[in-house]
Scaffold this motif. Sequence first.
Motif, short mmCIF file in Angstrom:
data_model
loop_
_atom_site.label_atom_id
_atom_site.label_comp_id
_atom_site.label_asym_id
_atom_site.label_seq_id
_atom_site.Cartn_x
_atom_site.Cartn_y
_atom_site.Cartn_z
N VAL A 242 0.99 14.91 2.79
CA VAL A 242 0.95 13.46 2.60
C VAL A 242 1.10 13.12 1.12
O VAL A 242 0.33 13.60 0.28
N ASP A 246 0.99 7.22 0.08
CA ASP A 246 0.66 7.00 1.50
C ASP A 246 -0.84 7.09 1.72
O ASP A 246 -1.40 6.38 2.58
N ARG A 249 -2.08 3.68 0.66
CA ARG A 249 -1.77 2.66 1.66
C ARG A 249 -2.71 2.74 2.85
O ARG A 249 -3.17 1.71 3.39
N SER A 270 -3.51 8.90 7.14
CA SER A 270 -2.07 8.73 6.98
C SER A 270 -1.31 9.85 7.68
O SER A 270 -0.34 9.61 8.41
N SER A 318 1.05 -1.42 3.09
CA SER A 318 0.94 -0.49 4.21
C SER A 318 2.28 -0.34 4.91
O SER A 318 2.99 -1.31 5.14
N ARG A 319 2.61 0.91 5.27
CA ARG A 319 3.85 1.18 6.01
C ARG A 319 3.61 1.30 7.51
O ARG A 319 4.55 1.33 8.28
N HIS A 320 2.33 1.47 7.90
CA HIS A 320 2.03 1.63 9.32
C HIS A 320 1.71 0.28 9.92
O HIS A 320 0.97 -0.51 9.33
#
Length: 324
Positions: A242, A246, A249, A270, A318-320
């Motif tokens: 990771v 990330d 985030r 993550s 955040s990417r999720h």
Amino acid sequence: MPVITAPENYNAEELYVDLRPSFGQPLYLKCEGFNFAGSIKLKAATAMVEAAERDGRLNAESVLVESSSGNLGVALSMLAASKGYHFVCVTDSRCNLATRRAIEALGNDVHIVTEPTPRGGLLGARIDHVRELCAADDRYVWLDQYRNPNNWQAHYRSTAPAIARMFPDIDTLFVGAGTTGTLMGCARYFRERHRPVRIVAVDAVGSIIFGGTQGQRNLPGLGASVRPVLLDESYVDDVILVPEPDTIRACHRLAHAGFLFGGSTGTVVSGAIGWLTAHGHGSGTAVAIAPDLGERYLDTIYQTNWVHGLYGEDACESRHHADS
């Protein structure tokens, strides 16, 4: 309600957070930070100290010494204060200020290593310093979390059985890798009981634990610049690396849901969410272990200027996304 006389006598073993509402994946997060040391490291610290006491290595004149990026240092500081020992924590410049202050508040000393060794990095330099202290004064007792079997045995006896009791149908377990004590204790427990549990190790980019390329890591906790002696990769089914942005985030996404966790937990979450998104989930339950809480990261992970200075302005985004 429990009544205790020593801080090491309390640890919340059965608290989990369901991450589906926040991340859109079926994942239960086992919270290990609710004890007086604030992290899962209390288990390993207690097991190692008690074994040294049984073996006669510790006496009233002993000085405990250990290399730690932070959380084990706090746990050993707490135990030293409780049991009447003195403790010296050898750490490096990545250790959070709040962690150093906690160790000192408990009456112990912090030695900070700033120059990495050519091959072992800052961890190698910390271990060299510990060896120098032990060579100079025979009162020093090094527990050596990187080789000490009591590290993984603590989780074999407590963490893994607790997960098995709570989730009899578990099929995937995500565990962060540092010394690999938690990882190996849990993996050995489930393998020896012939449980079909997939063990997924979560490591940080820049760590060499699983043969990755060594790189700069700014967050203490998971990862290592020296391969842990405790690691036996035959017990590990998959590995996730990771990147630190990330991790940040994931921490911020958890915080926006009301859960303030630490950097190690952000890395595990993550990695686990990314793995579940890519592979799906089986018919059983997926569990991830959250090693720490977030208060010691308020000046780093949760400090906007610190994050932007190291990772850029998009590191807090955040990417999720949870399923709608």
